[in-house]
Motif scaffolding. Structure first.
Motif, short mmCIF file in Angstrom:
data_model
loop_
_atom_site.label_atom_id
_atom_site.label_comp_id
_atom_site.label_asym_id
_atom_site.label_seq_id
_atom_site.Cartn_x
_atom_site.Cartn_y
_atom_site.Cartn_z
N GLU A 135 1.04 -1.23 0.08
CA GLU A 135 -0.18 0.11 0.11
C GLU A 135 1.00 1.11 0.03
O GLU A 135 0.64 2.28 -0.63
CB GLU A 135 -0.93 -0.09 1.19
CG GLU A 135 -2.06 -1.01 1.00
CD GLU A 135 -3.14 -0.64 -0.20
OE1 GLU A 135 -3.28 0.79 -0.17
OE2 GLU A 135 -3.68 -1.46 -0.76
N LYS A 136 2.16 1.13 0.61
CA LYS A 136 3.03 2.39 0.76
C LYS A 136 3.50 2.81 -0.66
O LYS A 136 3.49 3.92 -1.19
CB LYS A 136 4.20 2.11 1.74
CG LYS A 136 4.99 2.95 1.81
CD LYS A 136 6.21 2.93 2.90
CE LYS A 136 7.19 4.07 2.64
NZ LYS A 136 8.66 3.62 3.14
N HIS A 137 3.78 1.52 -1.30
CA HIS A 137 4.40 2.02 -2.64
C HIS A 137 3.40 2.51 -3.63
O HIS A 137 3.61 3.50 -4.27
CB HIS A 137 4.82 0.45 -3.38
CG HIS A 137 5.90 -0.21 -2.66
ND1 HIS A 137 5.93 -1.43 -2.29
CD2 HIS A 137 7.06 0.34 -2.31
CE1 HIS A 137 6.97 -1.86 -1.63
NE2 HIS A 137 7.89 -0.65 -1.68
N LEU A 138 2.03 2.03 -3.57
CA LEU A 138 0.90 2.54 -4.42
C LEU A 138 0.45 3.99 -3.90
O LEU A 138 0.24 4.63 -4.68
CB LEU A 138 -0.50 1.69 -4.09
CG LEU A 138 -1.55 1.91 -4.77
CD1 LEU A 138 -1.41 2.41 -6.28
CD2 LEU A 138 -2.69 1.17 -4.46
N GLU A 139 0.78 4.33 -2.73
CA GLU A 139 0.44 5.88 -2.10
C GLU A 139 1.33 6.49 -2.60
O GLU A 139 1.25 7.72 -3.23
CB GLU A 139 0.12 5.74 -0.65
CG GLU A 139 -1.12 5.12 -0.15
CD GLU A 139 -2.06 5.69 -0.86
OE1 GLU A 139 -2.45 6.98 -0.92
OE2 GLU A 139 -3.23 4.96 -1.17
N THR A 140 2.78 6.17 -2.65
CA THR A 140 3.87 6.94 -3.25
C THR A 140 3.76 7.27 -4.74
O THR A 140 3.87 8.39 -5.09
CB THR A 140 5.38 6.24 -2.97
OG1 THR A 140 5.37 5.97 -1.25
CG2 THR A 140 6.39 7.14 -3.34
#
Length: 185
Positions: A135-140
């Motif tokens: 999710e962190k990669h997607l949000e970034t």
């Protein structure tokens, strides 16, 4: 920013008609990204276009305020196009591997970072291991897209997208022929 199998080769042809060849730096792989850092600063300053396969990590290192644009494609259509491209390209690193694979097997086989959340990988600027998109990669990626992408198009609306790019970047519309397309699946 060229997202694979999303119309980038066709756009490269448009760029060649819009800008002098000496003012375009084309990135086709890691070697070109690495070579960019060693370019003479005067040559870098003359560049108007840096085009090709690169991610946000490279974009942030450009040192010049470029406007970033890209084409996106329906992910299912993109994977299908990628499969058929690899299948008909004997020099591709995965060509031999997929000769005995169906399209479904190819899509599910974790072998290629470009297929495994390639858009998230490029837009986030994070080279995470295959199967490890978070999710962190997607949000970034979403944050970077909103912050850095000046214009984007959709391959499914190719002509309209090119028209938008031409308006945004002041391209000569008479030099654009959207009937000439590269790598059409």
């Amino acid at each position: 920013m060229h997202m694979s199998k999303s119309g980038g080769s066709s756009i490269r042809q448009f760029l060649k008609k819009q800008y002098d060849a000496n003012r375009i730096y084309q990135i086709n792989g890691r070697k070109d990204i690495e070579a960019f850092q060693y370019l003479d600063s005067k040559k870098k300053e003359k560049l108007e276009v840096v085009a090709g396969h690169f991610g946000m990590g490279f974009y942030r290192k450009l040192g010049k305020n470029y406007q970033l644009f890209t084409m996106l494609r329906n992910p299912v259509e993109r994977i299908m196009s990628h499969y058929y491209y690899v299948n008909r390209t004997p020099v591709h690193e995965f060509h031999k591997l997929i000769q005995s694979m169906s399209l479904i097997e190819y899509a599910l086989y974790n072998h290629d970072k470009d297929i495994d959340n390639g858009y998230v990988r490029q837009l986030s600027g994070i080279d995470f291991p295959i199967g490890q998109c978070s999710e962190k990669h997607l949000e970034t990626a979403k944050t970077n897209f909103s912050k850095y992408i000046s214009a984007y198009g959709l391959t499914e609306y190719f002509d309209e997208s090119i028209e938008k790019f031409a308006s945004n970047f002041g391209w000569n519309k008479e030099l654009i022929n959207t009937e000439i397309r590269m790598n059409v699946t």
